[in-house]
Write a protein that holds these residues in place. Structure first.
Motif, mmCIF file in Angstrom:
data_model
loop_
_atom_site.group_PDB
_atom_site.id
_atom_site.type_symbol
_atom_site.label_atom_id
_atom_site.label_comp_id
_atom_site.label_asym_id
_atom_site.label_seq_id
_atom_site.Cartn_x
_atom_site.Cartn_y
_atom_site.Cartn_z
ATOM 1 N N LEU A 10 47.334 41.539 37.739
ATOM 2 C CA LEU A 10 46.528 40.713 38.637
ATOM 3 C C LEU A 10 45.067 40.863 38.245
ATOM 4 O O LEU A 10 44.652 41.864 37.673
ATOM 5 C CB LEU A 10 46.750 41.156 40.082
ATOM 6 C CG LEU A 10 48.204 41.093 40.567
ATOM 7 C CD1 LEU A 10 48.302 41.613 41.993
ATOM 8 C CD2 LEU A 10 48.763 39.691 40.476
ATOM 9 N N THR A 76 46.662 47.048 44.757
ATOM 10 C CA THR A 76 47.335 45.885 45.324
ATOM 11 C C THR A 76 48.649 46.350 45.929
ATOM 12 O O THR A 76 49.401 47.080 45.299
ATOM 13 C CB THR A 76 47.597 44.825 44.238
ATOM 14 O OG1 THR A 76 46.349 44.360 43.740
ATOM 15 C CG2 THR A 76 48.380 43.655 44.799
ATOM 16 N N THR A 146 44.451 32.870 41.796
ATOM 17 C CA THR A 146 43.954 33.714 42.886
ATOM 18 C C THR A 146 42.551 33.278 43.302
ATOM 19 O O THR A 146 42.223 33.238 44.486
ATOM 20 C CB THR A 146 43.938 35.187 42.454
ATOM 21 O OG1 THR A 146 45.273 35.580 42.126
ATOM 22 C CG2 THR A 146 43.424 36.082 43.567
ATOM 23 N N ARG A 312 52.194 39.222 47.088
ATOM 24 C CA ARG A 312 51.610 40.402 46.431
ATOM 25 C C ARG A 312 52.398 41.661 46.740
ATOM 26 O O ARG A 312 52.467 42.570 45.908
ATOM 27 C CB ARG A 312 50.149 40.587 46.858
ATOM 28 C CG ARG A 312 49.162 39.533 46.344
ATOM 29 C CD ARG A 312 49.426 39.125 44.922
ATOM 30 N NE ARG A 312 48.433 38.220 44.371
ATOM 31 C CZ ARG A 312 48.490 36.897 44.416
ATOM 32 N NH1 ARG A 312 49.484 36.301 45.055
ATOM 33 N NH2 ARG A 312 47.551 36.161 43.846
#
Length: 466
Positions: A10, A76, A146, A312
């Protein structure tokens, strides 16, 4: 060790304003706009204000714990990583699935609430049809990138914040007669707050509705989820926590006061937003239509945040090697497409609830989601308690922590106790008791699934750091 191509990474593309508005966007949604009517009808005006004040205290306690953890370890999928590290790998696994359940079920209630909003203008179109449309819109916003998601959420949330402020100002003016009521009746003042007595059904309904209040506040913890995709988390997270909590207390308590003062207890419910009821009473042309539109965008914004969070969390589970690798793969824009697709199952829940019994299933969905998020908050408080204790036992100074929760160990212990009490309150409310019937077996299933999957993947390295 998985390669970047297999596992995906990410990207840290969120800024301070994105993180603050993401958290506000997750909170100011279905819980505030619809559940508040249910709480007023159950506890009365004064009881609702007290319940939200207690809820604000719980949020502050939990966010202090989360702030210290997420600044020390920006990850995350933060909650389950912390729980796995400090409470045990099975607990971490269970927390991850509980939070996934929180937002996936919240997607269902959000899409159902959005369908209610559309029926205000198009009563002949069934709720499920709108659910299909909104499922497609929210999924599209999440799969582009994102940064695109965060930028869209920033503007969605800004609209909500401005609207809440306008609502408090206009509603306050109507309460005290500066704006006339639509039917020509005199300004209510504080009569609706005291008409049925301070606590018309006693103190028990306040306990019964605490999970619904906590569900309304859920979303603040998105700050921890997004920590792994935020630029300079050590600087950004403390600012986001402080500003978010301050604004939430002002927005929620101010809003609930206006609603309780303008809506008699007997007229409150969940089939129509109490906000729309207020503006139908106030003599402002098209105010109800305008606010219904704003509520619609607010609910979709909360669904947008919810799909982000649940996707996520699945990515993080896979990244920690407790789900198949396919869930951790991301596309060229850094979006975990497979995890997002599976998390859209919440949309299916929405279709089911809107067809079967939208007025009763909506409360049940919210209760299940509320139970799951309160269980996650319990894990945050417990993780922080163990983290700080280990930090001190290791001989490291407190000054090594860039963000410290005050009054340790009171803050994590009190947060833990209040969250447990809220869950106990569900047992006393028949309309929300289903949350315990579903939530407790789900927790047991997660623990069982963890040990089963661990045995099936013993050839893989352990996923939890010491």
């Amino acid at each position: 060790m998985q390669t970047q191509q297999e596992n995906g990474q990410l990207k840290r593309t969120m800024k301070t304003r994105h993180l603050i508005m993401l958290s506000l966007g997750g909170v100011i949604g279905t819980g505030l706009f619809f559940n508040t009517g249910y709480i007023i009808s159950t506890t009365g005006a004064a009881g609702t204000l007290l319940a939200y004040l207690i809820g604000a205290l719980v949020v502050w306690l939990v966010m202090q714990c989360l702030g210290e953890l997420s600044v020390a370890m920006p990850e995350t999928g933060a909650f389950h990583v912390y729980a796995a590290r400090y409470l045990g790998p099975a607990t971490g696994y269970t927390v991850a699935w509980l939070y996934w359940l929180t937002w996936t079920v919240a997607l269902g209630s959000s899409f159902t609430a959005a369908g209610f909003c559309m029926q205000y203008w198009f009563p002949q179109v069934p709720v499920w049809a709108w659910c299909v449309v909104f499922c497609a819109v929210i999924f599209g916003l999440n799969v582009i990138s994102t940064r695109f998601f965060a930028e869209g959420e920033f503007w969605f949330s800004l609209i909500k914040v401005i609207t809440i402020i306008a609502f408090i100002i206009l509603g306050g003016a109507a309460i005290f007669g500066f704006i006339p009521m639509q039917d020509g009746s005199p300004a209510p003042g504080l009569t609706n707050i005291t008409a049925e007595g301070w606590f018309p059904h006693g103190g028990l309904p306040i306990l019964m509705t605490m999970v619904a209040v906590n569900f309304a506040f859920s979303g603040t913890e998105l700050i921890g989820i997004a920590a792994g995709e935020t630029e300079n988390p050590h600087k950004v997270i403390p600012v986001a926590i402080r500003t978010t909590i301050a604004r939430l207390i002002i927005f929620f308590i101010g809003t609930v006061f206006v609603l309780a003062a303008l809506i008699p207890m007997q007229q409150a419910g969940v089939e129509k937003s109490p906000f729309v009821l207020v503006f139908e009473k106030v003599g402002i042309p098209y105010a109800a239509d305008i606010f219904n539109f704003v509520i619609l965008t607010a609910i979709l914004s909360a669904a947008n945040s919810g799909l982000y969070a649940s996707g996520r969390m699945m990515w993080s589970l896979s990244n920690e090697k407790t789900l198949p690798r396919c869930f951790a793969r991301v596309n060229k824009n850094g979006v975990p497409l497979t995890a997002l697709s599976v998390s859209m199952l919440g949309g299916v829940l929405a279709l089911f609830s809107s067809v079967v019994a939208p007025d009763t299933v909506f409360v049940a969905l919210s209760a299940i989601s509320g139970f799951a998020v309160v269980a996650v908050w319990i894990s945050i408080c417990a993780s922080h308690f163990v983290f700080r204790r280990r930090h001190l036992q290791s001989g490291q100074p407190l000054s090594a922590l860039q963000y410290r929760a005050p009054w340790y160990p009171l803050v994590p212990v009190l947060g833990f106790v209040l969250c447990v009490v809220a869950c106990v309150g569900l047992a006393f409310d028949p309309s929300q008791r289903i949350a315990l019937y579903c939530g407790i077996p789900f927790v047991a299933l997660c623990y069982g699934a963890y040990y089963l999957t661990r045995n099936l993947t013993t050839q893989e390295p352990e996923h939890v750091a010491e």
